[in-house]
Enzyme design. Sequence first.
Site, PDB file in Angstrom:
ATOM      1  CE  LYS A 110       4.852   0.092  83.024  1.00  0.00           C
ATOM      2  NZ  LYS A 110       4.823   1.525  83.198  1.00  0.00           N
ATOM      3  CE  LYS A 189      12.629  -7.853  69.115  1.00  0.00           C
ATOM      4  NZ  LYS A 189      11.630  -7.032  69.723  1.00  0.00           N
ATOM      5  CE  LYS A 192      13.466   2.046  73.544  1.00  0.00           C
ATOM      6  NZ  LYS A 192      13.104   1.712  72.158  1.00  0.00           N
TER       7      LYS A 192
END
Length: 319
Positions: A110, A189, A192
């Site tokens: 992040k 893969k 979400k």
Amino acid sequence: MRVLSGIQPTGRFHWGNYFGAIRQYIALQNEDEAYYFIANLHALTTIRERDVLRRNTLEAAMDLLALGLDPQKATLFVQSDVPEVSELSWILMTITSRGRLERCHAFKEKKSKGLPADMGLFTYPVLMAADILAYDSNWVPVGEDQVQHIEVCRDLAKAFNHRYGEAFVVPEARLLPHAARVPGTDGEKMSKSYNNTIEVFEDVKAMRKKVMRIETDSRPMEEPKAPEGDHLFQLCSLFVDAEKRESLADLYRRGGFGYGQVKKMLADEAESFFAAAREKRAELEAHPERVTEILADGATRARRKARAVLDRVQEACGL
Ligand code: ADP
Ligand code: TRP
């Protein structure tokens, strides 16, 4: 031996979650003493809408129960229903070096993308360590992405034991078998984050539609194709027995078939594979109070264990 794992309630479970993790968790309930919890405190670092978090938490529990998690065999509970874990998390925080957490990948990623990272995300591995240590867990079945966090947990347990005497059981990661890396509708893969998922409890019509839209190459029907490495074949393999899998592989090698035909088979197989779970899911949906009761019962059992561990830890460090 006690196994424990946590599942974040970040949305509806997809085929990757089921074949990659949930199915193995459910199988383990027959082997070991199993504790599974819905990690809503962790999800709080990403889900900021009250109603979404609440609904997802309940839905995750319903999904797991519908898929075969048996509350008679496994203890199923919600993370925040065991407040002892939060206190334990603080105690562990006092022996965690900042540098250790700065090297953890979720935070590092992040930060490197310049995204805002709060202390919840930064200290995420410490809360996870508390989750594990609070129940004297021996084994933690997780995917590869979580192994680093288990290492942090082990290090913290050892550091505490070294300083204060043997208060914690040092757990071990149990890597979930790699075989079931489930591809998504685009062949990457399933995740979400890639918008390529097919949900386990998706409306049947929507599921079939997604299956029919799975990306395939444009080779002619006549051409023989290698089944290995073909994501449509891999998806089919998840749902069928060895015999059907072999005859599908033969069909690929012979050629002379359309992908549409295989997709239809996949949709049929997936529909019947989850049919019983779907029925159970509808039943639970109609009786959410049963689910709440199961979770309350799970929390009572889990708290009893966590309380005993916390007593031991408080005693050890002078609280
Ligand atoms: P997502 O990538 O959709 O955000 P999560 O990271 O929440 O999924 O995954 C939860 C669990 O499901 C993890 O244990 C992970 O290993 C497993 N899992 C997720 N996607 C897949 C996949 N495509 N194949 C196999 N396992 C998966
Ligand atoms: N971080 C895990 C994940 O995202 C979920 C989790 C929270 C967990 N606490 C845990 C997993 C303790 C194992 C043990 O998948």
